[in-house]
Design an enzyme around this catalytic site. Structure first.
Site, PDB file in Angstrom:
ATOM      1  CG  ASP A 146       6.273   5.131   6.291  1.00  9.28           C
ATOM      2  OD1 ASP A 146       5.821   5.809   5.348  1.00  9.28           O
ATOM      3  OD2 ASP A 146       5.599   4.292   6.898  1.00  9.28           O
ATOM      4  CE  LYS A 162       9.286   7.558   2.106  1.00 13.01           C
ATOM      5  NZ  LYS A 162       9.265   8.396   0.908  1.00 13.01           N
ATOM      6  CB  THR A 218      -0.893   0.003   1.255  1.00 17.95           C
ATOM      7  OG1 THR A 218      -1.716  -1.163   1.242  1.00 17.95           O
ATOM      8  CG2 THR A 218      -1.782   1.241   1.314  1.00 17.95           C
ATOM      9  CD  GLU A 224       1.625  -1.722   4.572  1.00 20.34           C
ATOM     10  OE1 GLU A 224       1.361  -0.933   3.653  1.00 20.34           O
ATOM     11  OE2 GLU A 224       2.286  -1.395   5.580  1.00 20.34           O
TER      12      GLU A 224
END
Length: 220
Positions: free
Chosen positions: A83, A120, A25, A102
């Site tokens: 992230d 990231k 996602t 996830e």
């Protein structure tokens, strides 16, 4: 082409005929799913498990065949974003709120392929707030116990209302003042708190990371 698109489209080349895959996602995986939709039109045959309702809707729009984890034993590959990614390929995930699904999908996969742009990459996890999914019942007490581990916490909101996950839970975003030096240890401590469902720390799960950089694709 932006760096997320670069990494996302490149990751789609890892999907082969007959595979069963997990689809993550987020804004980077979006490009993977779009590319896989093109490959389905070209004749590629595979089946996918979505990690969120958002991903499920996009995959259906692109005629990507979907399956349930309940109907199979394992997945060949999961492609997902992150992230933060440290030098050991430990991750913080869950900025989009889908961390529980996830992690379930990733742990059911033979390989976890993480895609991201170079922003990231970090030395230590923890600049990005760590999402922790908790049950709504007695959430204030759960939050207080999380704070006792030395972090500042914020209940996640969306449109000025409490953010609710696809599993009808809440998310507490946690900031640790000195970063996260031992992600495995922190994950274990958080999971021992009654009311915590899952954390956004993905430790020792990543097989490979595909990073979009100004100089092209970097594989870690």
């Amino acid at each position: 082409m932006n760096l997320k698109q670069l990494a996302g489209e490149y990751a789609a080349t890892f999907v082969k005929d007959g595979m069963k895959i997990g689809l993550g996602t987020g804004s980077t995986v979006y490009w993977t799913i779009e590319k896989l939709g093109e490959r389905v039109k070209e004749g590629l045959s595979f089946q996918a498990v979505p990690t969120s309702k958002e991903t499920e809707v996009l995959a259906q729009q692109l005629n990507i065949p979907l399956i349930s984890l309940n109907d199979i034993q394992s997945l060949d590959l999961t492609i997902d974003g992150a992230d933060e990614i440290d030098s050991n390929l430990h991750l913080i995930k869950g900025g989009g709120g889908a961390l529980l699904r996830e992690k379930i999908v990733a742990s059911s996969s033979k390989e976890l392929l993480i895609i991201a742009d170079e922003s990231k990459l970090v030395t230590h996890l923890g600049t990005f707030p760590l999402p922790v999914e908790i049950i709504p019942f007695s959430w204030k007490q759960t939050e207080s116990k999380i704070q006792s581990l030395g972090c500042q916490t914020t209940l996640r909101l969306k449109n000025n209302e409490t953010f609710i996950t696809d599993n009808n839970n809440m998310i507490i975003d946690c900031v640790f003042p000195h970063n996260i030096t031992n992600p495995a240890n922190l994950h274990n401590h958080l999971k021992m708190i009654t009311g915590v469902v899952e954390t956004g720390l993905f430790v020792n799960m990543t097989s490979k990371a595909i990073i979009g950089t100004k100089n092209g694709i970097q594989e870690l």
